[in-house]
Scaffold this active site. Structure first.
Site, PDB file in Angstrom:
ATOM      1  N   LEU A 190      76.188  46.956  89.507  1.00 40.63           N
ATOM      2  CA  LEU A 190      75.553  45.720  89.949  1.00 40.63           C
ATOM      3  C   LEU A 190      74.358  45.452  89.053  1.00 40.63           C
ATOM      4  O   LEU A 190      73.687  46.389  88.599  1.00 40.63           O
ATOM      5  CB  LEU A 190      75.071  45.825  91.398  1.00 40.63           C
ATOM      6  CG  LEU A 190      76.125  45.996  92.495  1.00 40.63           C
ATOM      7  CD1 LEU A 190      75.427  46.157  93.849  1.00 40.63           C
ATOM      8  CD2 LEU A 190      77.074  44.808  92.525  1.00 40.63           C
ATOM      9  N   ASP A 191      74.072  44.190  88.819  1.00 38.55           N
ATOM     10  CA  ASP A 191      72.883  43.818  88.084  1.00 38.55           C
ATOM     11  C   ASP A 191      71.661  44.396  88.787  1.00 38.55           C
ATOM     12  O   ASP A 191      71.638  44.560  90.007  1.00 38.55           O
ATOM     13  CB  ASP A 191      72.790  42.290  88.020  1.00 38.55           C
ATOM     14  CG  ASP A 191      71.617  41.822  87.193  1.00 38.55           C
ATOM     15  OD1 ASP A 191      71.740  41.802  85.956  1.00 38.55           O
ATOM     16  OD2 ASP A 191      70.570  41.499  87.785  1.00 38.55           O
ATOM     17  N   ARG A 192      70.631  44.686  88.015  1.00 35.14           N
ATOM     18  CA  ARG A 192      69.417  45.290  88.575  1.00 35.14           C
ATOM     19  C   ARG A 192      68.857  44.487  89.740  1.00 35.14           C
ATOM     20  O   ARG A 192      68.397  45.046  90.742  1.00 35.14           O
ATOM     21  CB  ARG A 192      68.359  45.428  87.465  1.00 35.14           C
ATOM     22  CG  ARG A 192      67.076  46.099  87.919  1.00 35.14           C
ATOM     23  CD  ARG A 192      66.188  46.405  86.728  1.00 35.14           C
ATOM     24  NE  ARG A 192      65.613  45.207  86.151  1.00 35.14           N
ATOM     25  CZ  ARG A 192      64.439  44.688  86.516  1.00 35.14           C
ATOM     26  NH1 ARG A 192      63.739  45.256  87.491  1.00 35.14           N
ATOM     27  NH2 ARG A 192      63.963  43.609  85.935  1.00 35.14           N
ATOM     28  N   GLU A 397      78.470  40.686  88.321  1.00 40.33           N
ATOM     29  CA  GLU A 397      77.007  40.682  88.310  1.00 40.33           C
ATOM     30  C   GLU A 397      76.490  42.026  87.825  1.00 40.33           C
ATOM     31  O   GLU A 397      75.494  42.535  88.286  1.00 40.33           O
ATOM     32  CB  GLU A 397      76.469  40.372  89.718  1.00 40.33           C
ATOM     33  CG  GLU A 397      76.780  38.976  90.168  1.00 40.33           C
ATOM     34  CD  GLU A 397      76.245  37.919  89.210  1.00 40.33           C
ATOM     35  OE1 GLU A 397      75.120  38.051  88.719  1.00 40.33           O
ATOM     36  OE2 GLU A 397      76.981  36.952  88.947  1.00 40.33           O
TER      37      GLU A 397
END
Length: 488
Positions: A190-192, A397
């Site tokens: 997952l994106d940060r 994402e």
């Protein structure tokens, strides 16, 4: 040449026959063989400790070694020239001082003269004082743990695994240090800034089995977000192609030259100002959900990239930007600089003065590869957007861009604790203020006071709500900001 990884053990290579050196010629030892380890372990987790302050999780500064073998393009160049052209985030006086302090080593011998000319197989070691950005103090909730998997609810602002300026403030390290969960295999990322369901496999066999479902697009993914304005009540399908504009800043946009994407959107509620929307990505491009929502004119309310004034009065709706890519990037950076929020982009002021856009430097790209799946490439950051459809199918994402530190070559980013210089000893206490520590005389970060982000700034209203495969389904609770009666 691939850099050593977190669990690598150095083995002695067979002693080669030494040839006679010409007068004044410098001897370079043969490269050492490296055996890839499995994962991060106790020695890595003990490098430093956390403390909590103002709703943030912080890491006490610690010493790290950046290590690499000489790159082909460096051969025949002086060490000073390499530093001046590829590592410009620090002034040359810093490297001179580091050499005098014994922090620069060539083939494990202290570097006395930066004019030394590099040769093939030279092994470089650079000891630095490491500072990590703060993340939210919100704990990682374990949703499921059995013999095969660990499933967590990831808070926003936390990277999944070590990359860029983050190491201890990552999901992998926190699970290891605080939950004794080690040797985990990353299944997806997952994106940060994205929160929600995050799966890890406990064995390579389980990882491979689930990864096959991911590659075959058999994994159903459901996200929820809060967007600007009144989203249409009917189902909306967006199939606009997405192109990466900059790996350095981490920006994408809709472009006919981009990759095919498909996202299905369904409105869940509207409170008069903003809408809660369910997102069903059918492909897995970088920032896909965020870019498609921007294109539709309903960006995520607090998106630090795609809901900014830099995109123009329409904020990128319909792909209308009226700026060149260079003008757009400059405007985004300036807008965050004015708000003292460059760190939200994963940037420091020094990064903007570095040579990070030099593609040969390998500073710019994908930091999604799992350090557990391939420990040798813990911080592998290829410079170009790889043409890997299997990786693209992973997650829409994921943390693909702007994750690597832009002031350093990722080949210098395999880090190990320098025990002799480790003034930041591990502390048993996990709460309370930062203890008084001596400042490192060479460390630029020690001399700078940065504004801490507020916990609110570290939350983006995008959440991975559900992941469903052939034999499993994992869900998290609906975030508070996604409730129908929620008001900011």
């Amino acid at each position: 040449m691939a850099e050593p990884g977190p669990g690598d053990k150095e083995e002695a290579a067979p002693a080669p026959k030494k040839r006679r050196l010409a007068a004044g010629e410098r001897y370079v030892p043969p490269p050492r063989k490296l055996s890839a380890g499995v994962s991060f372990g106790a020695v890595h987790f003990a490098e430093t400790s956390y403390y909590f302050e103002g709703g943030l999780r912080k890491v006490r500064p610690y010493y790290f070694d950046f290590r690499t073998y000489c790159k082909g393009r460096w051969v025949g160049r002086s060490l000073l020239h390499v530093f001046s052209t590829e590592f410009r985030a620090q002034p040359l006086d810093y490297y001179r001082a580091a050499a005098r302090a014994g922090r620069l080593r060539l083939n494990e011998e202290p570097v006395r003269d930066l004019e030394i000319v590099l040769k093939n197989n030279d092994f470089l070691r650079n000891t630095v004082h490491r500072h990590e950005p703060p993340v939210t103090a919100q704990p990682i909730q374990i949703l499921v743990e059995d013999d095969e998997v660990v499933v967590v609810d990831k808070p926003s602002s936390l990277p999944v695994h070590p990359c860029g300026r983050f190491r201890h403030n990552t999901v992998i390290f926190i699970l290891g240090k605080e939950h004794d969960l080690k040797e985990l295999h990353t299944i997806h990322r997952l994106d940060r800034m994205t929160s929600g369901v995050l799966m890890f496999a406990k064995t390579a066999e389980v990882s491979k089995r689930i990864d096959e479902q991911v590659r075959e697009r058999q994994l159903e993914k459901e996200y929820v977000c809060r967007v600007v304005g009144e989203f249409p009540e009917h189902e909306v399908v967006c199939e606009e192609p997405i192109l990466v504009v900059s790996y350095k800043v981490g920006v994408c946009r809709v472009d006919p030259k981009g990759k095919f994407c498909k996202t299905i959107f369904q409105r869940l509620s509207y409170n008069g100002k903003t809408s809660v929307v369910k997102c069903l990505p059918r492909t897995g491009r970088t920032h896909q959900i965020r870019v498609h929502l921007q294109y539709l004119g309903h960006p995520i309310v607090n998106d630090p990239i795609y809901n900014m004034e830099a995109w123009g009065p329409d904020r990128g709706k319909g792909g209308k930007i009226d700026k060149t890519d260079e003008e757009l990037l400059k405007a985004l950076v300036e807008e965050h600089r004015s708000k003292q929020s460059l760190d939200i982009l994963g940037l420091l002021e020094e990064d903007l003065n570095s040579s990070a856009e030099n593609k040969d430097s390998g500073n710019l790209g994908d930091c999604t590869k799992s350090a557990q799946a391939n420990p040798i490439n813990e911080n592998s950051c290829p410079a170009k957007d790889t043409k890997d459809p299997e990786r693209d199918a992973k997650d829409p994402e994921r943390n693909d861009i702007a994750a690597c530190p832009l002031n350093s070559d990722p080949s210098l980013e395999t880090l190990e604790k320098n025990k002799e210089l480790g003034s930041c000893e591990n502390q048993d206490g996990q709460t309370g203020e930062e203890r008084s520590e001596e400042k490192d005389p060479l460390c630029v970060e020690c001399k700078i006071t940065r504004r801490d982000p507020s916990p609110k700034e570290l939350v983006m209203y995008l959440h991975a709500l559900r992941y469903k495969g052939a034999e499993f389904e994992y869900c998290s609770k609906m975030p508070e900001w996604a409730m129908e009666d929620w008001e900011e």
